[in-house]
Design an enzyme around this catalytic site. Structure first.
Site, PDB file in Angstrom:
ATOM      1  N   GLU A 134       0.832   3.987   2.007  1.00  0.00           N
ATOM      2  CA  GLU A 134       0.550   2.551   2.110  1.00  0.00           C
ATOM      3  C   GLU A 134       1.789   1.822   2.638  1.00  0.00           C
ATOM      4  O   GLU A 134       1.701   0.975   3.513  1.00  0.00           O
ATOM      5  CB  GLU A 134       0.168   2.042   0.722  1.00  0.00           C
ATOM      6  CG  GLU A 134      -0.258   0.584   0.671  1.00  0.00           C
ATOM      7  CD  GLU A 134      -0.573   0.132  -0.752  1.00  0.00           C
ATOM      8  OE1 GLU A 134      -0.339   0.910  -1.710  1.00  0.00           O
ATOM      9  OE2 GLU A 134      -1.037  -1.011  -0.919  1.00  0.00           O
TER      10      GLU A 134
ATOM     11  N   TRP B 184       5.683  -6.102  -0.843  1.00  0.00           N
ATOM     12  CA  TRP B 184       5.994  -6.871   0.364  1.00  0.00           C
ATOM     13  C   TRP B 184       7.373  -7.513   0.288  1.00  0.00           C
ATOM     14  O   TRP B 184       7.662  -8.460   0.998  1.00  0.00           O
ATOM     15  CB  TRP B 184       4.912  -7.924   0.615  1.00  0.00           C
ATOM     16  CG  TRP B 184       3.580  -7.314   0.988  1.00  0.00           C
ATOM     17  CD1 TRP B 184       2.542  -7.040   0.148  1.00  0.00           C
ATOM     18  CD2 TRP B 184       3.153  -6.891   2.293  1.00  0.00           C
ATOM     19  NE1 TRP B 184       1.488  -6.474   0.851  1.00  0.00           N
ATOM     20  CE2 TRP B 184       1.834  -6.377   2.168  1.00  0.00           C
ATOM     21  CE3 TRP B 184       3.736  -6.899   3.560  1.00  0.00           C
ATOM     22  CZ2 TRP B 184       1.106  -5.881   3.250  1.00  0.00           C
ATOM     23  CZ3 TRP B 184       3.013  -6.410   4.640  1.00  0.00           C
ATOM     24  CH2 TRP B 184       1.711  -5.911   4.472  1.00  0.00           C
TER      25      TRP B 184
ATOM     26  N   TRP C 233      -8.874  -7.719   6.189  1.00  0.00           N
ATOM     27  CA  TRP C 233      -8.047  -7.331   7.346  1.00  0.00           C
ATOM     28  C   TRP C 233      -7.852  -5.825   7.401  1.00  0.00           C
ATOM     29  O   TRP C 233      -7.676  -5.253   8.475  1.00  0.00           O
ATOM     30  CB  TRP C 233      -6.762  -8.144   7.465  1.00  0.00           C
ATOM     31  CG  TRP C 233      -5.585  -7.906   6.571  1.00  0.00           C
ATOM     32  CD1 TRP C 233      -5.606  -7.488   5.285  1.00  0.00           C
ATOM     33  CD2 TRP C 233      -4.197  -8.111   6.923  1.00  0.00           C
ATOM     34  NE1 TRP C 233      -4.321  -7.434   4.798  1.00  0.00           N
ATOM     35  CE2 TRP C 233      -3.440  -7.813   5.774  1.00  0.00           C
ATOM     36  CE3 TRP C 233      -3.526  -8.513   8.064  1.00  0.00           C
ATOM     37  CZ2 TRP C 233      -2.042  -7.904   5.750  1.00  0.00           C
ATOM     38  CZ3 TRP C 233      -2.141  -8.610   8.049  1.00  0.00           C
ATOM     39  CH2 TRP C 233      -1.416  -8.307   6.904  1.00  0.00           C
TER      40      TRP C 233
ATOM     41  N   ASP D 152       1.310 -10.244  -0.213  1.00  0.00           N
ATOM     42  CA  ASP D 152       1.115 -10.904  -1.510  1.00  0.00           C
ATOM     43  C   ASP D 152       2.377 -11.464  -2.164  1.00  0.00           C
ATOM     44  O   ASP D 152       2.453 -12.626  -2.505  1.00  0.00           O
ATOM     45  CB  ASP D 152       0.483  -9.914  -2.491  1.00  0.00           C
ATOM     46  CG  ASP D 152      -0.796  -9.300  -1.951  1.00  0.00           C
ATOM     47  OD1 ASP D 152      -1.135  -9.513  -0.781  1.00  0.00           O
ATOM     48  OD2 ASP D 152      -1.457  -8.596  -2.724  1.00  0.00           O
TER      49      ASP D 152
END
Ligand code: 2M8
Length: 483
Positions: free
Chosen positions: A430, A387, A60, A199
């Site tokens: 990120e 996450w 992705w 994740d």
């Protein structure tokens, strides 16, 4: 229990920091810097997410990267997707990593030695000549292919880009429909926490308790050579990731297996639905009228299934469904807001999603201006850990589009401005601390740079063609009771 409850008192919500006061960087300068990141991250025919931490091609990531590349390098954008699709398995799956053979094996874990795709994956039709992983990631690819085509239709037609990509993209979606509808209600199922792309989301904490971790000494994490342990998943998480992936591999990547982890994720299915609409546009462009109608119909059915299976009126957002437990997961992740980008979502559901996004759990438009990956008030909220709280650019980019699509242009403009500011101030990080906007994880990150280019180059264009009819929300009308 479907309803998400509040677990932290209001006073602990740390979301009070104003966006950084800084003169806005000139768009041309920011675009030039973003393009430089994508140039530096290019290895072979693909662009890596980050040279140190992720030195291979991710599925992705490459779709988002192509969406940014198209504005400056349309040929390279096409090739980015072609390189990925060349590693597609015969059963239609697009693997989540395509390994670069020149990168040393120890540079990333799990390496090709772990996945053994060209051997263990043969029953499922893995390529003989390329090493890949055996799991998948959110299907953003048809959407990316359509947007890449639109950036330079003349080049695209000359290279027969869509004509060559379409059969592969259609096979990819057919794989998800035929082999991954484990719940039997039309939605794609993820069988590993890496598949939805988020994740270590707290949504996976409960489902993962059923998974015995692989023994500590049986693998060596390479991510900690580059990333701070406080920003990354824990060793216990990794033990479980390894166990699930090894079991899948040992079954020959067989999708009829009994999976210990099987979830219908709203983010994954929202992106699948948006991509199904894009496939319809691609089929129309290729003169395949009957295929176009079939893709529109499938997108409509996916939208309906998401609303019926994953919408939680009490929570005012979508929740993942744990197929093993047979219940929705009562955790608020930003994945549950992503269906906002789906055309044809009932207007009442879209309105409830925007209220939730702008409310105390995600604070869209307040604080740093971008939504966190997980509930600011959630029991597991962690500002730094991957996450479990940090704000991510791809998530916010999808939301920015969804806000525009459903008529919230002011909110979309504010989100866009916040993203551009943070991309600039963090060096294309990120992910960000959602309280301070501070950079976390890798810098010069591929999709952050690419989506910055996209935000700078576009404003308000719908991703896909016409406005499809709304799916009815009568079974699950949102209520004022949303938190
Ligand atoms: C992260 O996932 C990989 C495993 O696939 C990892 O942690 O090693 C996730 O953020 C994922 O969404 C992303 O695609 C990948 C590469 O950027 O990194």
């Amino acid at each position: 229990m479907d309803r998400v409850t509040e677990t932290a008192p209001l006073t602990t919500v740390p979301h009070q920091t104003a966006p950084p006061e800084r003169p806005a960087v000139r768009p041309t300068v920011l675009a030039r810097r973003a393009a430089r990141v994508l140039a530096v991250n290019r290895i072979g025919g693909a662009t890596v997410p980050a040279r140190s931490l992720y030195p291979h091609q991710w599925s992705w990531d490459s779709a988002f990267i192509a969406i940014g590349l198209r504005h400056r390098f349309p040929l390279r954008a096409q090739q980015e997707l072609e390189t990925l699709l060349a590693a597609q398995w015969e059963d239609g799956r697009v693997p989540h990593i395509v390994f670069n053979p020149v990168v040393p094996r120890g540079a990333y874990f799990p390496s090709p030695d772990f996945w053994r795709s060209s051997d263990a994956g043969r029953p499922a039709g893995a390529p003989r000549e390329r090493e890949t992983s055996g799991i998948v990631q959110p299907p953003v690819h048809a959407l990316a292919a359509w947007l890449v085509h639109r950036a330079d239709p003349e080049l695209s037609r000359r290279r027969a880009f869509l004509a060559r990509a379409y059969p592969r993209l259609a096979a990819w979606h057919a794989y998800l429909a035929d082999r991954r509808d484990l719940g039997g209600h039309g939605l794609a199922t993820c069988v590993h926490p890496w598949e939805p792309g988020m994740d270590n989301s707290p949504c996976w904490d409960a489902p993962l308790t059923r998974v015995p971790p692989a023994p500590r000494g049986s693998f060596r994490r390479a991510d900690l050579d580059h990333g701070a342990p406080a920003d990354r998943p824990t060793d216990l998480d990794y033990g479980r990731y390894v166990r699930l992936a090894a079991d899948y591999r040992d079954s020959g990547y067989h999708d009829g297996s009994a999976f210990a982890f099987a979830v219908e994720d709203p983010g994954f299915n929202a992106l699948l639905t948006a991509s199904e609409h894009a496939l319809a546009d691609i089929a129309r462009e290729l003169g395949l009228g009957h295929r176009r109608a079939a893709h529109e119909e499938r997108a409509r059915r996916l939208t309906g299934a998401m609303v019926r299976r994953l919408w939680s009126p009490e929570s005012g957002q979508f929740l993942p469904r744990d197929l093993v437990a047979g219940a929705l997961v009562a955790e608020r992740s930003a994945a549950g807001l992503l269906p906002l980008a789906v055309p044809g979502l009932p207007a009442a559901v879209a309105a409830a999603l925007v209220r939730t996004a702008a409310g105390p759990h995600f604070a869209l438009g307040a604080g740093i201006g971008m939504v966190p990956s997980y509930d600011l008030r959630g029991r597991a909220f962690d500002r730094h850990r991957y996450w479990r709280g940090p704000a991510w650019f791809n998530v916010n980019w999808v939301l920015e589009h969804g806000l525009r699509r459903h008529g919230y242009a002011g909110r979309a403009d504010a989100l866009r401005a916040a993203m551009l500011t943070h991309a600039d101030t963090t060096g294309f990080a990120e992910y960000l601390d959602p309280v301070t906007g501070e950079a976390r994880g890798a810098l010069d990150f591929g999709w952050t740079a690419a989506l910055t280019l996209d935000l700078l180059a576009t404003r308000g264009e719908p991703w896909t063609g016409g406005q499809p009819p709304e799916v009815s929300s009568s079974a699950s009308e949102p209520t004022a009771a949303q938190a």
